[in-house]
Design an enzyme around this catalytic site. Structure first.
Site, PDB file in Angstrom:
ATOM      1  N   LEU A 165     -30.107 -35.733 -15.716  1.00  0.00           N
ATOM      2  CA  LEU A 165     -31.286 -36.331 -15.101  1.00  0.00           C
ATOM      3  C   LEU A 165     -31.217 -36.466 -13.586  1.00  0.00           C
ATOM      4  CD1 LEU A 165     -31.999 -39.137 -17.743  1.00  0.00           C
ATOM      5  CD2 LEU A 165     -32.847 -36.781 -17.657  1.00  0.00           C
ATOM      6  N   LYS A 166     -30.123 -36.061 -12.980  1.00  0.00           N
ATOM      7  CA  LYS A 166     -30.005 -36.157 -11.520  1.00  0.00           C
ATOM      8  C   LYS A 166     -30.440 -34.846 -10.857  1.00  0.00           C
ATOM      9  CE  LYS A 166     -28.267 -40.339 -11.121  1.00  0.00           C
ATOM     10  NZ  LYS A 166     -28.947 -41.405 -10.356  1.00  0.00           N
ATOM     11  N   LEU A 167     -30.970 -34.977  -9.652  1.00  0.00           N
ATOM     12  CA  LEU A 167     -31.354 -33.790  -8.889  1.00  0.00           C
ATOM     13  C   LEU A 167     -30.099 -33.050  -8.433  1.00  0.00           C
ATOM     14  CD1 LEU A 167     -33.915 -32.375  -7.763  1.00  0.00           C
ATOM     15  CD2 LEU A 167     -33.526 -33.613  -5.626  1.00  0.00           C
ATOM     16  N   HIS A 184     -36.119 -27.845 -20.339  1.00  0.00           N
ATOM     17  CA  HIS A 184     -37.097 -28.937 -20.212  1.00  0.00           C
ATOM     18  C   HIS A 184     -37.945 -28.966 -21.481  1.00  0.00           C
ATOM     19  CE1 HIS A 184     -39.632 -31.805 -18.055  1.00  0.00           C
ATOM     20  NE2 HIS A 184     -40.680 -31.167 -18.556  1.00  0.00           N
ATOM     21  N   ASP A 225     -37.839 -29.071 -11.947  1.00  0.00           N
ATOM     22  CA  ASP A 225     -38.625 -28.251 -12.874  1.00  0.00           C
ATOM     23  C   ASP A 225     -39.534 -27.223 -12.210  1.00  0.00           C
ATOM     24  OD1 ASP A 225     -37.500 -29.881 -14.863  1.00  0.00           O
ATOM     25  OD2 ASP A 225     -39.153 -31.309 -14.736  1.00  0.00           O
TER      26      ASP A 225
END
Length: 290
Positions: A165-167, A184, A225
């Protein structure tokens, strides 16, 4: 000339056998490999107690430039997987690797939550766990440059995000250009971007009235995404679906699609179109793409 030399190995030279015009000939089955571009007719006739056979062959136009290419074995790929939760996609990929259905091995797991289910599974299976980014109020965790160095030490070929969940930092993207995949749980570009993850995605899909959803696998860039889409699979959204029911249906397809895509990645069947769109070459027909 090369094709004619190959032909000579399959049937004798016509000049070494008589070709009587008064005999009745019987065509024999062709045994020359079809892909040589050679047309061949073999005939037999009886003369006294002797049975004679002669062959006539010609090279068709397609075989004028016969090319024989040696294939080299594809090196087994080294994979790093990033997770933040239970890691069910990570488990599917690891299990496929152990079964031999994909030509790669998971060498290291990266997580921002060292106590998550994915990290526990990795430890139980002898896979090193690396924490990134640094945990708040803790000494564990790597900086972006340290992470790149660690993955280089493992000689990682590809990075697979599986519920991370981290960039991803730009340092890592530059170090592994066109080598980082993410999955995704919606048909991007719909229902993607910052804040769209987990059950939030499925609730948004149902609320929108969309008739289809499904997983998307894409290459990773500097944003959430927005990287180039590599593979998708549609899943119907039923009239009375809850977010949990839709999530379970999509997750089932995620496991299948991610393994199939990683299999293609490890087998070096990913090609890039001139406009920058990635495609997957068919395993059975190299002239077909998806």
């Amino acid at each position: 000339m090369e094709a004619q030399q190959i032909l000579s190995r399959f049937c004798p030279k016509p000049s070494s056998l008589p070709l009587p015009s008064h005999k009745k000939f019987q065509a024999l089955p062709c045994v020359v490999p079809k892909n040589l571009g050679i047309q061949r007719l073999c005939c037999s006739y009886t003369e006294g107690k002797k049975k004679r056979v002669f062959c006539v062959g010609r090279v068709v136009d397609e075989a004028k430039e016969l090319k024989v290419e040696a294939t080299t074995p594809v090196r087994r790929k080294k994979l790093a997987v990033f997770v933040s939760g239970g890691g069910s996609n990570f488990k599917s990929i690891h299990e496929a690797s152990l079964k031999g259905s994909l030509h790669g091995d998971v060498l290291v797991l990266v997580t921002n939550k060292p106590d998550c289910g994915g990290a526990e599974y990795a430890r139980n299976n002898g896979i090193p766990v690396v924490v990134f980014p640094k945990v708040k109020d803790g000494s564990d965790g790597l900086s972006p440059s340290e992470l790149v160095g660690t993955l280089r030490n493992f000689q990682v070929d590809f990075i697979l995000l599986a519920g991370y969940l981290k960039l991803i930092p730009v340092e890592l993207i530059r170090a592994y250009e066109k080598s980082i995949l993410n999955i995704h749980p919606s048909l991007l570009p719909a229902f993607g971007g910052k804040g769209y993850y987990g059950m939030k995605v499925h609730k948004a899909v149902i609320a929108s009235g969309a008739r289809y959803s499904g997983p998307t696998i894409h290459f990773v860039d500097e944003h959430y995404d927005t990287g180039r889409i590599l593979a998708q699979r549609a899943v119907p959204v039923l009239a009375n679906d809850t977010a949990e029911e839709l999530a379970a249906r999509v997750l089932k397809e995620e496991h299948r699609l991610y393994v199939e895509t990683v299999e293609a990645l490890c087998a070096e069947r990913i090609v890039w179109r001139d406009d920058g769109v990635p495609l997957i070459r068919s395993k059975d027909n190299p002239n077909e793409f998806s």
